[in-house]
Scaffold this motif. Structure first.
Motif, PDB file in Angstrom:
ATOM      1  N   ILE A   1       0.855  -1.182   0.000  1.00 30.31           N
ATOM      2  CA  ILE A   1       0.000   0.000   0.000  1.00 30.31           C
ATOM      3  C   ILE A   1       0.893   1.235   0.000  1.00 30.31           C
ATOM      4  CG2 ILE A   1      -1.775   1.293   1.240  1.00 30.31           C
ATOM      5  CD1 ILE A   1      -2.678  -1.348   2.467  1.00 30.31           C
ATOM      6  N   SER A   2       0.552   2.184  -0.871  1.00 30.89           N
ATOM      7  CA  SER A   2       1.296   3.444  -0.888  1.00 30.89           C
ATOM      8  C   SER A   2       0.349   4.587  -0.556  1.00 30.89           C
ATOM      9  CB  SER A   2       1.954   3.676  -2.254  1.00 30.89           C
ATOM     10  OG  SER A   2       0.978   3.904  -3.242  1.00 30.89           O
ATOM     11  N   PHE A   3       0.866   5.555   0.149  1.00 39.03           N
ATOM     12  CA  PHE A   3       0.131   6.751   0.522  1.00 39.03           C
ATOM     13  C   PHE A   3       0.884   7.943  -0.063  1.00 39.03           C
ATOM     14  CE2 PHE A   3      -0.660   3.532   3.635  1.00 39.03           C
ATOM     15  CZ  PHE A   3      -1.984   3.680   3.994  1.00 39.03           C
ATOM     16  N   VAL A   4       0.220   8.670  -0.928  1.00 35.00           N
ATOM     17  CA  VAL A   4       0.815   9.861  -1.533  1.00 35.00           C
ATOM     18  C   VAL A   4      -0.051  11.032  -1.099  1.00 35.00           C
ATOM     19  CG1 VAL A   4       1.470  10.996  -3.679  1.00 35.00           C
ATOM     20  CG2 VAL A   4       1.640   8.510  -3.497  1.00 35.00           C
ATOM     21  N   TYR A   5       0.575  12.048  -0.533  1.00 33.59           N
ATOM     22  CA  TYR A   5      -0.213  13.151   0.019  1.00 33.59           C
ATOM     23  C   TYR A   5       0.389  14.504  -0.343  1.00 33.59           C
ATOM     24  CZ  TYR A   5       3.383  13.359   3.657  1.00 33.59           C
ATOM     25  OH  TYR A   5       4.571  13.476   4.322  1.00 33.59           O
ATOM     26  N   ASN A   6      -0.480  15.489  -0.274  1.00 31.48           N
ATOM     27  CA  ASN A   6      -0.080  16.862  -0.519  1.00 31.48           C
ATOM     28  C   ASN A   6       0.490  17.429   0.783  1.00 31.48           C
ATOM     29  OD1 ASN A   6      -0.096  19.719  -0.721  1.00 31.48           O
ATOM     30  ND2 ASN A   6      -1.643  19.610  -2.327  1.00 31.48           N
ATOM     31  N   LYS A   7       1.757  17.772   0.779  1.00 26.39           N
ATOM     32  CA  LYS A   7       2.410  18.241   2.005  1.00 26.39           C
ATOM     33  C   LYS A   7       1.897  19.604   2.460  1.00 26.39           C
ATOM     34  CE  LYS A   7       6.398  20.301  -0.304  1.00 26.39           C
ATOM     35  NZ  LYS A   7       7.842  20.277  -0.445  1.00 26.39           N
TER      36      LYS A   7
ATOM     37  N   TYR B   1      -1.354  20.183   2.660  1.00 28.16           N
ATOM     38  CA  TYR B   1      -2.581  19.857   3.385  1.00 28.16           C
ATOM     39  C   TYR B   1      -2.297  19.078   4.660  1.00 28.16           C
ATOM     40  CZ  TYR B   1      -5.766  21.222  -0.381  1.00 28.16           C
ATOM     41  OH  TYR B   1      -6.493  21.926  -1.303  1.00 28.16           O
ATOM     42  N   PHE B   2      -1.297  18.209   4.602  1.00 26.96           N
ATOM     43  CA  PHE B   2      -1.003  17.322   5.720  1.00 26.96           C
ATOM     44  C   PHE B   2       0.470  17.429   6.090  1.00 26.96           C
ATOM     45  CE2 PHE B   2      -4.157  15.122   2.995  1.00 26.96           C
ATOM     46  CZ  PHE B   2      -5.226  15.097   3.869  1.00 26.96           C
ATOM     47  N   ASP B   3       0.743  17.360   7.397  1.00 30.51           N
ATOM     48  CA  ASP B   3       2.152  17.276   7.775  1.00 30.51           C
ATOM     49  C   ASP B   3       2.518  15.814   7.989  1.00 30.51           C
ATOM     50  OD1 ASP B   3       1.476  16.525  10.434  1.00 30.51           O
ATOM     51  OD2 ASP B   3       1.489  18.601  11.098  1.00 30.51           O
ATOM     52  N   GLU B   4       3.799  15.546   8.056  1.00 38.70           N
ATOM     53  CA  GLU B   4       4.281  14.161   8.113  1.00 38.70           C
ATOM     54  C   GLU B   4       3.771  13.411   9.337  1.00 38.70           C
ATOM     55  OE1 GLU B   4       8.485  11.701   7.967  1.00 38.70           O
ATOM     56  OE2 GLU B   4       8.467  13.809   7.369  1.00 38.70           O
ATOM     57  N   SER B   5       3.691  14.087  10.485  1.00 38.39           N
ATOM     58  CA  SER B   5       3.227  13.390  11.693  1.00 38.39           C
ATOM     59  C   SER B   5       1.751  13.003  11.574  1.00 38.39           C
ATOM     60  CB  SER B   5       3.448  14.252  12.942  1.00 38.39           C
ATOM     61  OG  SER B   5       2.644  15.408  12.908  1.00 38.39           O
TER      62      SER B   5
ATOM     63  N   ILE C   1       0.151  12.259   8.754  1.00 43.10           N
ATOM     64  CA  ILE C   1       0.106  11.125   7.827  1.00 43.10           C
ATOM     65  C   ILE C   1       0.615   9.861   8.513  1.00 43.10           C
ATOM     66  CG2 ILE C   1       1.117  10.179   5.708  1.00 43.10           C
ATOM     67  CD1 ILE C   1      -1.195  12.106   5.220  1.00 43.10           C
ATOM     68  N   SER C   2       1.663   9.974   9.312  1.00 39.28           N
ATOM     69  CA  SER C   2       2.182   8.809  10.040  1.00 39.28           C
ATOM     70  C   SER C   2       1.126   8.225  10.965  1.00 39.28           C
ATOM     71  CB  SER C   2       3.426   9.186  10.841  1.00 39.28           C
ATOM     72  OG  SER C   2       4.478   9.519   9.982  1.00 39.28           O
TER      73      SER C   2
ATOM     74  N   PHE D   1      -2.151   8.577  10.616  1.00 43.07           N
ATOM     75  CA  PHE D   1      -3.185   8.016   9.756  1.00 43.07           C
ATOM     76  C   PHE D   1      -2.786   6.637   9.249  1.00 43.07           C
ATOM     77  CE2 PHE D   1      -4.921   7.301   5.510  1.00 43.07           C
ATOM     78  CZ  PHE D   1      -6.280   7.358   5.783  1.00 43.07           C
ATOM     79  N   ILE D   2      -1.546   6.500   8.797  1.00 39.99           N
ATOM     80  CA  ILE D   2      -1.071   5.216   8.274  1.00 39.99           C
ATOM     81  C   ILE D   2      -1.108   4.149   9.358  1.00 39.99           C
ATOM     82  CG2 ILE D   2       0.970   3.995   7.395  1.00 39.99           C
ATOM     83  CD1 ILE D   2       1.605   6.581   5.809  1.00 39.99           C
ATOM     84  N   GLU D   3      -0.729   4.500  10.570  1.00 41.73           N
ATOM     85  CA  GLU D   3      -0.755   3.534  11.663  1.00 41.73           C
ATOM     86  C   GLU D   3      -2.193   3.110  11.976  1.00 41.73           C
ATOM     87  OE1 GLU D   3       0.384   0.890  14.654  1.00 41.73           O
ATOM     88  OE2 GLU D   3       1.384   1.664  12.882  1.00 41.73           O
ATOM     89  N   LEU D   4      -3.125   4.056  12.011  1.00 43.02           N
ATOM     90  CA  LEU D   4      -4.526   3.716  12.241  1.00 43.02           C
ATOM     91  C   LEU D   4      -5.079   2.862  11.100  1.00 43.02           C
ATOM     92  CD1 LEU D   4      -5.871   7.086  13.672  1.00 43.02           C
ATOM     93  CD2 LEU D   4      -5.560   4.922  14.915  1.00 43.02           C
ATOM     94  N   TYR D   5      -4.694   3.171   9.883  1.00 38.60           N
ATOM     95  CA  TYR D   5      -5.111   2.396   8.707  1.00 38.60           C
ATOM     96  C   TYR D   5      -4.615   0.961   8.851  1.00 38.60           C
ATOM     97  CZ  TYR D   5      -6.053   1.671   3.701  1.00 38.60           C
ATOM     98  OH  TYR D   5      -6.538   1.235   2.490  1.00 38.60           O
ATOM     99  N   ARG D   6      -3.350   0.796   9.249  1.00 40.80           N
ATOM    100  CA  ARG D   6      -2.759  -0.530   9.435  1.00 40.80           C
ATOM    101  C   ARG D   6      -3.511  -1.313  10.508  1.00 40.80           C
ATOM    102  NH1 ARG D   6       0.545  -3.370  12.523  1.00 40.80           N
ATOM    103  NH2 ARG D   6       0.758  -1.734  14.075  1.00 40.80           N
TER     104      ARG D   6
END
Length: 83
Positions: free
Chosen positions: A19-25, A27-31, A33-34, A36-41
């Motif tokens: 799974i890849s997550f590509v985001y607009n920096k 709109y979202f900061d890295e923390s 997104i991190s 979000f990815i953990e909750l998604y997992r």
């Protein structure tokens, strides 16, 4: 140019889900997104464990390539065969 602020893409390669997550920096900061990815997992693992724990197979319209059927339509079809 991206059409969405967040794109999530997944595919199975060599028997493994990638799974890849590509985001607009802007709109979202890295923390964010991190987190979000953990909750998604975590939720994906919950779904997998739920499905593995089922005693009976449950079909959806996409399982039988009848995408035009609703879930209610599919249940009606199975009800006919169970009668």
């Amino acid at each position: 140019e991206r059409t969405h602020a967040l794109d999530i893409n997944g595919m199975v390669i060599g028997g493994r889900l990638k799974i890849s997550f590509v985001y607009n920096k802007y709109y979202f900061d890295e923390s964010m997104i991190s987190k979000f990815i953990e909750l998604y997992r975590i939720k994906l693992i919950d779904i997998l464990e739920h499905c593995e724990g089922k005693d009976e197979v449950e079909f959806t319209p996409s399982d039988i390539t009848a995408n035009s059927l609703s879930l209610n339509d599919l249940e009606d079809v199975f009800a006919i065969f169970e009668s």
